[in-house]
Structures are given as structure tokens and as C-alpha cells.
Scaffold this motif. Structure first.
Motif, PDB file in Angstrom:
ATOM      1  N   VAL A  58      60.824  62.147  -5.677  1.00 10.55           N
ATOM      2  CA  VAL A  58      60.659  63.541  -4.998  1.00 10.55           C
ATOM      3  C   VAL A  58      59.237  63.039  -4.024  1.00 10.55           C
ATOM      4  CG1 VAL A  58      61.153  66.357  -4.900  1.00 10.55           C
ATOM      5  CG2 VAL A  58      62.001  65.111  -6.303  1.00 10.55           C
ATOM      6  N   LYS A  59      59.778  63.338  -2.496  1.00  7.05           N
ATOM      7  CA  LYS A  59      58.600  62.746  -1.501  1.00  7.05           C
ATOM      8  C   LYS A  59      57.268  63.987  -1.505  1.00  7.05           C
ATOM      9  CE  LYS A  59      59.088  59.744   1.493  1.00  7.05           C
ATOM     10  NZ  LYS A  59      59.576  58.962   2.541  1.00  7.05           N
ATOM     11  N   SER A  60      57.068  64.129  -0.822  1.00  8.44           N
ATOM     12  CA  SER A  60      56.391  65.496  -0.318  1.00  8.44           C
ATOM     13  C   SER A  60      56.446  65.744   0.981  1.00  8.44           C
ATOM     14  CB  SER A  60      54.669  65.436   0.152  1.00  8.44           C
ATOM     15  OG  SER A  60      54.174  64.701   1.311  1.00  8.44           O
ATOM     16  N   ASP A  61      57.564  65.723   1.302  1.00  9.08           N
ATOM     17  CA  ASP A  61      58.467  67.030   2.658  1.00  9.08           C
ATOM     18  C   ASP A  61      59.663  67.055   2.261  1.00  9.08           C
ATOM     19  OD1 ASP A  61      59.629  64.369   2.445  1.00  9.08           O
ATOM     20  OD2 ASP A  61      59.650  63.767   4.542  1.00  9.08           O
ATOM     21  N   GLY A  62      59.868  66.926   1.015  1.00  8.74           N
ATOM     22  CA  GLY A  62      61.053  67.358   0.161  1.00  8.74           C
ATOM     23  C   GLY A  62      62.453  66.140  -0.250  1.00  8.74           C
ATOM     24  N   ALA A  63      62.497  65.323   1.166  1.00  9.29           N
ATOM     25  CA  ALA A  63      63.271  64.288   0.726  1.00  9.29           C
ATOM     26  C   ALA A  63      63.297  63.497  -0.826  1.00  9.29           C
ATOM     27  CB  ALA A  63      62.684  62.687   1.593  1.00  9.29           C
ATOM     28  N   VAL A  64      64.553  62.712  -0.793  1.00  3.44           N
ATOM     29  CA  VAL A  64      65.297  62.306  -2.485  1.00  3.44           C
ATOM     30  C   VAL A  64      65.059  61.236  -2.138  1.00  3.44           C
ATOM     31  CG1 VAL A  64      65.756  62.234  -4.359  1.00  3.44           C
ATOM     32  CG2 VAL A  64      65.378  64.469  -3.575  1.00  3.44           C
ATOM     33  N   ILE A  65      64.457  59.913  -2.555  1.00  5.79           N
ATOM     34  CA  ILE A  65      64.938  58.537  -2.616  1.00  5.79           C
ATOM     35  C   ILE A  65      65.420  58.145  -4.233  1.00  5.79           C
ATOM     36  CG2 ILE A  65      63.891  56.207  -1.646  1.00  5.79           C
ATOM     37  CD1 ILE A  65      63.535  58.525   0.380  1.00  5.79           C
ATOM     38  N   THR A  66      66.458  57.525  -3.599  1.00  2.00           N
ATOM     39  CA  THR A  66      66.956  57.005  -5.068  1.00  2.00           C
ATOM     40  C   THR A  66      67.728  55.058  -4.821  1.00  2.00           C
ATOM     41  OG1 THR A  66      69.829  57.701  -4.387  1.00  2.00           O
ATOM     42  CG2 THR A  66      68.153  58.841  -5.607  1.00  2.00           C
ATOM     43  N   TRP A  67      67.725  55.246  -6.008  1.00  2.00           N
ATOM     44  CA  TRP A  67      67.884  53.350  -6.679  1.00  2.00           C
ATOM     45  C   TRP A  67      68.070  53.088  -7.521  1.00  2.00           C
ATOM     46  CZ3 TRP A  67      62.456  55.404  -6.254  1.00  2.00           C
ATOM     47  CH2 TRP A  67      61.915  54.781  -7.227  1.00  2.00           C
ATOM     48  N   GLY A  68      68.615  51.781  -8.025  1.00  3.76           N
ATOM     49  CA  GLY A  68      69.609  52.040  -9.171  1.00  3.76           C
ATOM     50  C   GLY A  68      70.164  51.712  -9.166  1.00  3.76           C
ATOM     51  N   ASN A  69      71.746  51.444 -10.080  1.00  3.62           N
ATOM     52  CA  ASN A  69      72.661  51.687 -10.996  1.00  3.62           C
ATOM     53  C   ASN A  69      73.290  53.290  -9.702  1.00  3.62           C
ATOM     54  OD1 ASN A  69      75.406  52.118 -11.700  1.00  3.62           O
ATOM     55  ND2 ASN A  69      75.239  49.926 -12.678  1.00  3.62           N
ATOM     56  N   HIS A  70      74.440  52.824  -8.566  1.00  2.80           N
ATOM     57  CA  HIS A  70      75.286  53.763  -8.138  1.00  2.80           C
ATOM     58  C   HIS A  70      75.530  54.230  -9.035  1.00  2.80           C
ATOM     59  CE1 HIS A  70      78.081  51.212  -7.950  1.00  2.80           C
ATOM     60  NE2 HIS A  70      78.983  51.324  -7.508  1.00  2.80           N
ATOM     61  N   GLU A  71      75.925  53.737 -10.368  1.00  5.19           N
ATOM     62  CA  GLU A  71      76.897  54.902 -11.212  1.00  5.19           C
ATOM     63  C   GLU A  71      76.522  55.839 -11.915  1.00  5.19           C
ATOM     64  OE1 GLU A  71      79.985  52.210 -13.020  1.00  5.19           O
ATOM     65  OE2 GLU A  71      80.966  51.795 -11.033  1.00  5.19           O
ATOM     66  N   TRP A  72      75.075  55.138 -12.327  1.00  2.00           N
ATOM     67  CA  TRP A  72      74.026  56.524 -12.957  1.00  2.00           C
ATOM     68  C   TRP A  72      73.220  57.270 -12.108  1.00  2.00           C
ATOM     69  CZ3 TRP A  72      75.011  57.131 -17.462  1.00  2.00           C
ATOM     70  CH2 TRP A  72      75.568  56.697 -18.753  1.00  2.00           C
ATOM     71  N   GLY A  73      73.208  57.567 -10.592  1.00  2.00           N
ATOM     72  CA  GLY A  73      72.461  58.181  -9.831  1.00  2.00           C
ATOM     73  C   GLY A  73      71.909  57.338  -8.511  1.00  2.00           C
ATOM     74  N   GLY A  74      72.031  56.430  -8.651  1.00  2.00           N
ATOM     75  CA  GLY A  74      71.561  54.974  -7.462  1.00  2.00           C
ATOM     76  C   GLY A  74      71.319  55.456  -6.500  1.00  2.00           C
ATOM     77  N   ASP A  75      72.738  56.270  -6.134  1.00  2.00           N
ATOM     78  CA  ASP A  75      73.539  56.399  -4.463  1.00  2.00           C
ATOM     79  C   ASP A  75      73.652  57.806  -4.849  1.00  2.00           C
ATOM     80  OD1 ASP A  75      74.367  56.490  -2.424  1.00  2.00           O
ATOM     81  OD2 ASP A  75      76.200  55.251  -2.835  1.00  2.00           O
ATOM     82  N   SER A  76      72.682  58.719  -3.997  1.00  2.00           N
ATOM     83  CA  SER A  76      72.769  60.035  -3.186  1.00  2.00           C
ATOM     84  C   SER A  76      73.398  60.974  -2.440  1.00  2.00           C
ATOM     85  CB  SER A  76      70.975  61.142  -3.626  1.00  2.00           C
ATOM     86  OG  SER A  76      70.540  60.678  -2.087  1.00  2.00           O
ATOM     87  N   SER A  77      74.074  60.051  -1.768  1.00  2.00           N
ATOM     88  CA  SER A  77      74.898  60.118  -0.813  1.00  2.00           C
ATOM     89  C   SER A  77      75.483  61.569  -1.184  1.00  2.00           C
ATOM     90  CB  SER A  77      75.565  59.124   0.174  1.00  2.00           C
ATOM     91  OG  SER A  77      76.694  58.072  -1.025  1.00  2.00           O
TER      92      SER A  77
END
Length: 123
Positions: free
Chosen positions: A59-78
């Protein structure tokens, strides 16, 4: 990294550290979030990181959420992008450079409600 690390987070096989300047360093098994190279340029002004067994969400200071890692375990927040936008409260007490400073010396503000959620899929 000595003296620059504010907080460290983990998955089952990787670590991510928020540095005092708000940037993030990740290492470990790539499929478990240890490789953040596809989102590295977005990992600045980070206040907090959460993790599952195989992915990280910053979670960034502007409220943006950046995800990475295995997409089946949350690495893809699209799929949740529209729900995440502008939903996080920013607090100076969460800023890495304020680690160890009393709450009385800090102020609270809301993240930019028009901030967009950014994400990158890493498999």
C-alpha cells in the motif's frame, strides 16, 4: 541495507523489506514474491506490505496497491482493482521514516481518493 531497513515481511519462501525512504527490496523464490522486477519502479512511497503464502501487496502513500508474486495467491489484483481504489487511510505513523517516532509527533491524513490502483502480474 544496514540501517536502511524499516520493516521486513515474508511469504513462505520470500522476503520484502520497506526501506526508510519508502522503497521496497524483495528477495527469495520468485514464484513466492521474491522477484518484484516487473513492479519495482512502482515500489516507492510504500507504507505497508501484506502477504499470503506466495504473494505480496504493498500500500502506497497515495492509496495505490501494488501486487506481485503468484497470481493465484494474490499477486494479481486486477479483479479487485475497482474496489481497492482510494480505500486506504494513510497515516504518517505508518511511514517507514517515522519508525520509532511517537504518534503525538505525527499527523494523519487520507490518501488521495482519486488515486488509481496499480498492479502487475508476476508468475
Amino acid at each position: 541495507l544496514a540501517g536502511r531497513v524499516a520493516r521486513v515481511f515474508s511469504t513462505e519462501r520470500a522476503f520484502a523489506a520497506i526501506l526508510r525512504d519508502g522503497s521496497v527490496v524483495a528477495w527469495g523464490q520468485g514464484s513466492h514474491g521474491g522477484d518484484a522486477s516487473r513492479v519495482q519502479e512502482q515500489l516507492h512511497d510504500v507504507l505497508h506490505i501484506a502477504s499470503t503464502c506466495c504473494a505480496f501487496a504493498a500500500v502506497k502513500s497515495d492509496g495505490a496497491v501494488i501486487t506481485w508474486g503468484n497470481h493465484e495467491w494474490g499477486g494479481d489484483s486486477s479483479s479487485a482493482e475497482h474496489e481497492l481504489r482510494g480505500q486506504f487511510e494513510c497515516s504518517d505513523e505508518n511511514r517507514p521514516e517515522n519508525e520509532g517516532i511517537s504518534k503525538k509527533q505525527q499527523s494523519t491524513k487520507l490518501c488521495n481518493p482519486s488515486a488509481t490502483t496499480k498492479r502487475e502480474r508476476v508468475s
